[in-house]
Design a protein around this motif. Structure first.
Motif, PDB file in Angstrom:
ATOM      1  N   ILE A 158      83.889  41.332 110.092  1.00  0.00           N
ATOM      2  CA  ILE A 158      82.224  41.245 109.777  1.00  0.00           C
ATOM      3  C   ILE A 158      82.166  41.088 108.246  1.00  0.00           C
ATOM      4  O   ILE A 158      81.153  40.213 107.831  1.00  0.00           O
ATOM      5  CB  ILE A 158      81.503  42.384 110.469  1.00  0.00           C
ATOM      6  N   ASN A 159      82.440  41.983 107.641  1.00  0.00           N
ATOM      7  CA  ASN A 159      82.311  41.753 106.052  1.00  0.00           C
ATOM      8  C   ASN A 159      82.893  40.582 105.459  1.00  0.00           C
ATOM      9  O   ASN A 159      82.547  40.184 104.529  1.00  0.00           O
ATOM     10  CB  ASN A 159      83.378  43.094 105.416  1.00  0.00           C
ATOM     11  N   GLY A 160      84.176  39.980 106.096  1.00  0.00           N
ATOM     12  CA  GLY A 160      84.498  39.010 105.533  1.00  0.00           C
ATOM     13  C   GLY A 160      83.984  37.428 105.712  1.00  0.00           C
ATOM     14  O   GLY A 160      83.546  36.653 105.073  1.00  0.00           O
ATOM     15  N   LEU A 161      83.142  37.816 107.061  1.00  0.00           N
ATOM     16  CA  LEU A 161      82.144  36.543 107.413  1.00  0.00           C
ATOM     17  C   LEU A 161      80.953  36.517 106.574  1.00  0.00           C
ATOM     18  O   LEU A 161      80.444  35.926 106.173  1.00  0.00           O
ATOM     19  CB  LEU A 161      81.868  36.951 108.967  1.00  0.00           C
ATOM     20  N   SER A 162      80.618  37.888 106.184  1.00  0.00           N
ATOM     21  CA  SER A 162      79.478  38.180 105.114  1.00  0.00           C
ATOM     22  C   SER A 162      79.853  37.682 103.926  1.00  0.00           C
ATOM     23  O   SER A 162      79.071  36.929 103.116  1.00  0.00           O
ATOM     24  CB  SER A 162      79.105  39.735 105.016  1.00  0.00           C
ATOM     25  N   VAL A 163      81.117  37.699 103.310  1.00  0.00           N
ATOM     26  CA  VAL A 163      81.479  37.095 102.079  1.00  0.00           C
ATOM     27  C   VAL A 163      81.347  35.563 102.076  1.00  0.00           C
ATOM     28  O   VAL A 163      80.900  35.023 101.079  1.00  0.00           O
ATOM     29  CB  VAL A 163      82.490  37.698 101.755  1.00  0.00           C
ATOM     30  N   SER A 217      71.852  39.173 100.184  1.00  0.00           N
ATOM     31  CA  SER A 217      73.212  39.621  99.989  1.00  0.00           C
ATOM     32  C   SER A 217      73.094  41.165  99.796  1.00  0.00           C
ATOM     33  O   SER A 217      74.135  41.910 100.332  1.00  0.00           O
ATOM     34  CB  SER A 217      73.649  38.905  98.716  1.00  0.00           C
ATOM     35  N   LEU A 218      71.998  41.739  99.155  1.00  0.00           N
ATOM     36  CA  LEU A 218      71.982  43.196  98.925  1.00  0.00           C
ATOM     37  C   LEU A 218      71.815  43.967 100.029  1.00  0.00           C
ATOM     38  O   LEU A 218      72.339  44.969 100.294  1.00  0.00           O
ATOM     39  CB  LEU A 218      70.884  43.565  97.930  1.00  0.00           C
ATOM     40  N   VAL A 219      71.060  43.304 100.939  1.00  0.00           N
ATOM     41  CA  VAL A 219      70.741  43.882 102.534  1.00  0.00           C
ATOM     42  C   VAL A 219      72.337  43.759 103.205  1.00  0.00           C
ATOM     43  O   VAL A 219      72.581  44.771 103.714  1.00  0.00           O
ATOM     44  CB  VAL A 219      69.790  42.933 103.361  1.00  0.00           C
ATOM     45  N   LEU A 220      72.852  42.514 102.923  1.00  0.00           N
ATOM     46  CA  LEU A 220      74.090  42.549 103.660  1.00  0.00           C
ATOM     47  C   LEU A 220      75.041  43.816 103.218  1.00  0.00           C
ATOM     48  O   LEU A 220      75.745  44.370 104.086  1.00  0.00           O
ATOM     49  CB  LEU A 220      74.776  41.136 103.376  1.00  0.00           C
ATOM     50  N   VAL A 221      75.202  43.968 101.742  1.00  0.00           N
ATOM     51  CA  VAL A 221      76.096  45.050 101.362  1.00  0.00           C
ATOM     52  C   VAL A 221      75.474  46.372 101.861  1.00  0.00           C
ATOM     53  O   VAL A 221      76.496  47.172 102.467  1.00  0.00           O
ATOM     54  CB  VAL A 221      75.841  45.062  99.912  1.00  0.00           C
ATOM     55  N   ALA A 224      73.414  48.373 112.466  1.00  0.00           N
ATOM     56  CA  ALA A 224      73.518  47.660 111.371  1.00  0.00           C
ATOM     57  C   ALA A 224      74.584  46.480 111.405  1.00  0.00           C
ATOM     58  O   ALA A 224      74.529  45.322 110.818  1.00  0.00           O
ATOM     59  CB  ALA A 224      74.286  48.597 110.373  1.00  0.00           C
ATOM     60  N   ARG A 225      75.653  46.617 112.191  1.00  0.00           N
ATOM     61  CA  ARG A 225      76.751  45.616 112.276  1.00  0.00           C
ATOM     62  C   ARG A 225      76.218  44.222 112.982  1.00  0.00           C
ATOM     63  O   ARG A 225      76.518  43.313 112.639  1.00  0.00           O
ATOM     64  CB  ARG A 225      78.089  45.893 113.205  1.00  0.00           C
ATOM     65  N   ALA A 278      74.631  36.946 108.173  1.00  0.00           N
ATOM     66  CA  ALA A 278      75.611  36.102 107.679  1.00  0.00           C
ATOM     67  C   ALA A 278      75.659  34.679 108.408  1.00  0.00           C
ATOM     68  O   ALA A 278      75.864  33.468 107.809  1.00  0.00           O
ATOM     69  CB  ALA A 278      76.943  36.960 107.996  1.00  0.00           C
ATOM     70  N   LEU A 279      75.524  34.796 109.829  1.00  0.00           N
ATOM     71  CA  LEU A 279      75.296  33.418 110.540  1.00  0.00           C
ATOM     72  C   LEU A 279      73.878  32.871 110.009  1.00  0.00           C
ATOM     73  O   LEU A 279      74.017  31.536 110.044  1.00  0.00           O
ATOM     74  CB  LEU A 279      75.337  33.779 112.086  1.00  0.00           C
ATOM     75  N   SER A 280      73.039  33.288 109.643  1.00  0.00           N
ATOM     76  CA  SER A 280      71.904  32.539 109.103  1.00  0.00           C
ATOM     77  C   SER A 280      72.057  32.120 107.817  1.00  0.00           C
ATOM     78  O   SER A 280      71.547  30.950 107.690  1.00  0.00           O
ATOM     79  CB  SER A 280      70.744  33.788 108.836  1.00  0.00           C
TER      80      SER A 280
END
Length: 211
Positions: free
Chosen positions: A109-114, A158-162, A172-173, A180-182
């Protein structure tokens, strides 16, 4: 262009009360039509998300993309109805996908976010704002302002994702995966490939609304 009967009647009523010209009545009808379709668009999208059990994720995805659309722009369908169908289908599916992804380990999930952050950042820097022939951006200062606002939204999301990535909140996940998909979806509709996709949708035959 054919309009919904409600839009035509309401525009005709408002025109008669205000005494504006017939030319302005056509413009008013179009504005009412777009507002109604967009409102129904959001309602049906969230309803479908609720029925599928992914209301909160669908809402998060919809809000994120709306923020990007109003600053970064992107591909637009020539028909508000086609645009509505795309939204009603895409965002609940995005919510379902995010819910599934949230069951995978945090590293994925974190990788997808990055990936989402890097992709949208590059898309905004290189492409945004993306206008349309119907609403071109003529002013260089407005173009610069929209790009700056788009970059600001990238930073905020990005801050929200972090924060979601380190949150102990149960949902949260799911929200993190949805955002991330958005970002990836927004990058897609900013690209030439996204424009070709929307053009393909526009070429599909849709029954006309009869008055």
């Amino acid at each position: 262009m054919s309009y919904l009967p409600f839009s035509t009647r309401l525009a005709s009523y408002l025109t008669a009360r205000s005494g504006v010209s017939p030319e302005k009545e056509v413009i008013l009808t179009y504005i009412i039509e777009v507002l109604i379709i967009n409102l129904l668009n959001v309602i049906f999208t969230l309803m479908l998300g609720w029925v599928l059990g992914v209301f909160h994720v669908t809402l998060a995805c919809l809000l994120a993309v709306i923020l990007f659309r109003h600053t970064a722009g992107g591909a637009h369908s020539q028909s508000p109805i086609r645009c509505a169908f795309i939204t009603i289908l895409v965002f609940p599916i995005m919510g379902l996908s995010a819910t599934f992804i949230s069951t995978i380990n945090a590293t994925f999930i974190n990788g997808l976010s990055v990936i989402g952050i890097i992709t949208i950042l590059l898309s905004v820097i290189i492409l945004a704002p993306v206008d349309s022939s119907a609403a071109p951006i003529i002013s260089d200062s407005r173009r610069a302002k929209l790009k700056a606002l788009s970059l600001l939204i990238v930073c905020l999301v990005s801050l929200v994702l972090v924060n979601l990535s380190i949150s102990s909140w149960e949902g949260a996940r799911e929200i993190q995966s949805g955002l991330a998909l958005s970002m990836l979806w927004t990058s897609f509709i900013l690209s030439k490939l996204g424009h070709r996709f929307i053009s393909l949708i526009d070429r599909l035959n849709v029954p006309k609304v009869r008055r």
